[in-house]
Design a protein around this motif. Structure first.
Motif, mmCIF file in Angstrom:
data_model
loop_
_atom_site.group_PDB
_atom_site.id
_atom_site.type_symbol
_atom_site.label_atom_id
_atom_site.label_comp_id
_atom_site.label_asym_id
_atom_site.label_seq_id
_atom_site.Cartn_x
_atom_site.Cartn_y
_atom_site.Cartn_z
ATOM 1 N N GLY A 1 -21.234 15.745 11.163
ATOM 2 C CA GLY A 1 -22.683 15.639 11.158
ATOM 3 C C GLY A 1 -23.284 15.077 9.886
ATOM 4 N N THR A 2 -22.439 14.728 8.910
ATOM 5 C CA THR A 2 -22.924 14.183 7.643
ATOM 6 C C THR A 2 -22.879 12.659 7.673
ATOM 7 N N ASP A 3 -23.958 12.023 7.269
ATOM 8 C CA ASP A 3 -23.971 10.563 7.213
ATOM 9 C C ASP A 3 -22.883 10.066 6.267
ATOM 10 N N ALA A 4 -22.146 9.036 6.684
ATOM 11 C CA ALA A 4 -21.128 8.416 5.833
ATOM 12 C C ALA A 4 -21.721 7.131 5.251
ATOM 13 N N ILE A 5 -22.076 7.193 3.985
ATOM 14 C CA ILE A 5 -22.756 6.062 3.346
ATOM 15 C C ILE A 5 -21.845 5.432 2.297
ATOM 16 N N SER A 6 -21.579 4.143 2.471
ATOM 17 C CA SER A 6 -20.878 3.376 1.450
ATOM 18 C C SER A 6 -21.933 2.586 0.690
ATOM 19 N N PRO A 7 -22.176 2.900 -0.560
ATOM 20 C CA PRO A 7 -23.207 2.152 -1.293
ATOM 21 C C PRO A 7 -22.844 0.684 -1.426
ATOM 22 N N ALA A 8 -23.841 -0.149 -1.663
ATOM 23 C CA ALA A 8 -23.596 -1.593 -1.773
ATOM 24 C C ALA A 8 -22.589 -1.915 -2.873
ATOM 25 N N PRO A 9 -22.761 -1.399 -4.091
ATOM 26 C CA PRO A 9 -21.759 -1.684 -5.128
ATOM 27 C C PRO A 9 -20.671 -0.618 -5.159
ATOM 28 N N HIS A 10 -19.476 -1.020 -5.548
ATOM 29 C CA HIS A 10 -18.469 -0.039 -5.973
ATOM 30 C C HIS A 10 -18.929 0.407 -7.361
ATOM 31 N N HIS A 11 -19.099 1.681 -7.567
ATOM 32 C CA HIS A 11 -19.679 2.129 -8.837
ATOM 33 C C HIS A 11 -18.702 2.077 -10.003
ATOM 34 N N ASP A 12 -17.502 1.545 -9.732
ATOM 35 C CA ASP A 12 -16.578 1.297 -10.841
ATOM 36 C C ASP A 12 -16.287 -0.199 -10.983
ATOM 37 N N ILE A 13 -17.065 -1.045 -10.294
ATOM 38 C CA ILE A 13 -16.844 -2.495 -10.365
ATOM 39 C C ILE A 13 -18.158 -3.217 -10.666
ATOM 40 N N TYR A 14 -18.233 -3.768 -11.851
ATOM 41 C CA TYR A 14 -19.411 -4.550 -12.238
ATOM 42 C C TYR A 14 -19.013 -5.881 -12.868
ATOM 43 N N SER A 15 -17.738 -6.235 -12.744
ATOM 44 C CA SER A 15 -17.258 -7.499 -13.299
ATOM 45 C C SER A 15 -15.908 -7.815 -12.682
ATOM 46 N N ILE A 16 -15.431 -9.036 -12.901
ATOM 47 C CA ILE A 16 -14.099 -9.408 -12.425
ATOM 48 C C ILE A 16 -13.045 -8.550 -13.106
ATOM 49 N N GLU A 17 -13.278 -8.183 -14.368
ATOM 50 C CA GLU A 17 -12.330 -7.324 -15.084
ATOM 51 C C GLU A 17 -12.227 -5.949 -14.421
ATOM 52 N N ASP A 18 -13.384 -5.421 -13.980
ATOM 53 C CA ASP A 18 -13.365 -4.136 -13.267
ATOM 54 C C ASP A 18 -12.634 -4.264 -11.943
ATOM 55 N N LEU A 19 -12.886 -5.375 -11.227
ATOM 56 C CA LEU A 19 -12.187 -5.610 -9.968
ATOM 57 C C LEU A 19 -10.679 -5.678 -10.209
ATOM 58 N N ARG A 20 -10.274 -6.330 -11.273
ATOM 59 C CA ARG A 20 -8.853 -6.438 -11.603
ATOM 60 C C ARG A 20 -8.224 -5.058 -11.782
ATOM 61 N N GLN A 21 -8.967 -4.139 -12.381
ATOM 62 C CA GLN A 21 -8.439 -2.781 -12.562
ATOM 63 C C GLN A 21 -8.163 -2.112 -11.215
ATOM 64 N N LEU A 22 -9.091 -2.278 -10.252
ATOM 65 C CA LEU A 22 -8.865 -1.676 -8.939
ATOM 66 C C LEU A 22 -7.713 -2.368 -8.219
#
Length: 501
Positions: free
Chosen positions: A272-293
């Motif tokens: 019964g809880t809404d499943a919300i995926s926010p627009a940004p990944h909150h640990d990705i704000y650059s290509i360097e952050d994406l590389r970490q994931l």
């Protein structure tokens, strides 16, 4: 009582001579459009509830029903068309954001239909796919820039992790919850039989489908629903969802009404809880952050799985793709603005993003110009409607294509665009057990297998006509394409010549 400013969009025409009052239409309609008047002894219709899913028309034993678009329209106005007026009425009455499902229906150019395929004639004869070898197999993942040999001169054949496909088509991401268990089962079983992959979407992987792991791409979205070590290890590849074509810059949202039973357990979200995926990944704000994931997922899977990054086709997509290629990802999935969805804000779906044809060509050319095209594979998606679209996409630079809406149509979807209500009469975009049971898994699987088997034959025929005997020889071969009815700028971006040149 408020005034209803909008006349029903569809009219249900019932032939009183043919109608036998069997009430089957009433049983088949999940929207309550049909009813039975006991006093009058006849069927009735509430046309305001009709979504034109055609279920009643298909099941009527006497063919007594037709559904037609209402001819009761507003006065002609070139600026204020009927859809615009109705949308204003809806928002004035509700104060809410308009939601829509499936892909962009607006009359933007469909570039697939403006691209023609070349054929061989005399000096470069065609290939007969019935009598000569024709290779449709593809491998997705990072490739070496050159042939490598060891100290003894032997070829080094080891490659980074690859996805092996029998043909360059896969089923795109559709999450468990947005579509039904039966729909997921159809996709998983068909993928296994065809030797291709299907994508879990962002809803995790039901425990029953771990058996299809070799044909599964597991997705990691910003909400991290259903993501754990066993899930990551289960699939043939891991896809990081940064965006999707139907709603670039917008996150996912599955209403709590659909978070029930197995969906709740699979997503690891309370019922019964809404499943919300926010627009940004909150640990990705650059290509360097994406590389970490990217490398976190590679570590978690012991560098045995290729990592895909899925992005929406937007105006600076070539530069974005260049960055992703340098992040360590193995595959980029680009989703055009006609891509389908279970629900998206109407304004976003219809006005944000660019066509996949232009995005794909721009990305392929940018990666070639930078000398890094072999470092990453490209998947194109966003209204791939036929085998011809697949062939054209590969010639523009794709390694493979995702299909979503085409797969749902094969399962019986009638594009009634009411997925967000959860009352899918065909058992696809619903969690209602009674409706889900309407989708027969064996029949659905067979229809998907039939569809792609037919496409595979057509792909071979088209390649043979071009004098090409493998997907690899077709990839990025834009000399085999010609445009009609396009501007010089459009042809320049696509990298093709006009027909007749």
């Amino acid at each position: 009582m408020g005034i209803d400013y909008i006349y029903p969009q569809f009219e249900v025409v019932r032939d009183p001579v043919r109608c036998i009052n069997c009430r089957l239409c009433e049983k088949q309609c999940a929207n309550g459009a049909h009813g039975f008047d006991k006093d009058r002894g006849c069927m009735t219709t509430d046309e305001s509830k009709c979504v034109n899913c055609q279920r009643c028309v298909c099941f009527c034993p006497t063919h007594a029903l037709k559904i037609r678009k209402s001819d009761c329209t507003f006065r002609d106005n070139a600026n204020w068309d009927e859809d615009t007026i109705k949308e204003i009425y809806k928002q004035a009455g509700s104060g809410g954001v308009l939601l829509s499902s499936m892909g962009n229906p607006k009359r933007y150019p469909v570039y697939w239909d403006r691209i023609l395929i070349n054929a061989s004639q005399v000096t470069n004869p065609p290939v007969d796919p019935l009598r000569e070898p024709m290779e449709t197999k593809v491998f997705l993942g990072r490739k070496p820039d050159s042939i490598r040999r060891d100290e003894k001169g032997q070829l080094i054949c080891t490659l980074p992790p690859q996805i092996e496909l029998s043909m360059p088509v896969m089923f795109s991401a559709m999450s468990y919850g947005s579509i039904s268990y039966n729909a997921h089962a159809c996709l998983a079983q068909a993928a296994q039989e065809l030797g291709i992959c299907y994508n879990t979407g962002e809803g995790g992987l039901h425990e029953d489908f771990y058996a299809y792991g070799d044909n599964t791409i597991v997705q990691v979205a910003s909400g991290r629903f259903g993501v754990h070590k066993q899930y990551l290890e289960a699939g043939a590849a891991v896809e990081i969802k940064m965006g999707q074509g139907a709603k670039p810059g917008i996150g996912g949202h599955l209403p709590g009404a659909k978070i029930v039973g197995d969906v709740s357990r699979t997503r690891m979200v309370p019922e019964g809880t809404d499943a919300i995926s926010p627009a940004p990944h909150h640990d990705i704000y650059s290509i360097e952050d994406l590389r970490q994931l990217v490398y976190s997922l590679k570590e978690a899977t012991e560098y045995k799985k290729p990592i895909i990054v899925k992005v929406a086709a937007v105006h600076n997509i070539a530069a974005i793709a260049s960055g992703i290629a340098r992040s360590g990802a193995d595959i980029i999935a680009i989703d055009g603005f006609r891509g389908g969805t279970g629900a998206a804000p109407t304004r976003i779906r219809d006005t944000v993003g660019i066509p996949i044809e232009l995005a794909l060509a721009a990305v392929d050319q940018r990666l070639r110009d930078e000398g890094i095209r072999n470092h990453i594979s490209l998947i194109a998606s966003g209204s791939i409607r036929s085998s011809a679209d697949v062939v054209k996409a590969i010639a523009l630079g794709a390694d493979a294509c995702y299909i979503g809406t085409a797969a749902l149509l094969a399962l019986g979807c009638h594009l009634c665009r009411s997925c967000q209500t959860g009352r899918c009469n065909w058992g696809i975009a619903t969690q209602n057990p009674e409706l889900v049971s309407r989708l027969d898994i064996e029949e659905g699987k067979n229809r998907l297998v039939n569809l792609l088997t037919a496409w595979k034959h057509e792909i071979k025929e088209m390649m043979g006509g071009m004098g090409i005997n493998s997907i690899e020889a077709l990839k990025g071969n834009r000399l085999m394409l010609r445009g009609v009815g396009m501007t010089d700028k459009e042809l320049e971006i696509l990298g093709i010549s006009h027909a007749g040149e």
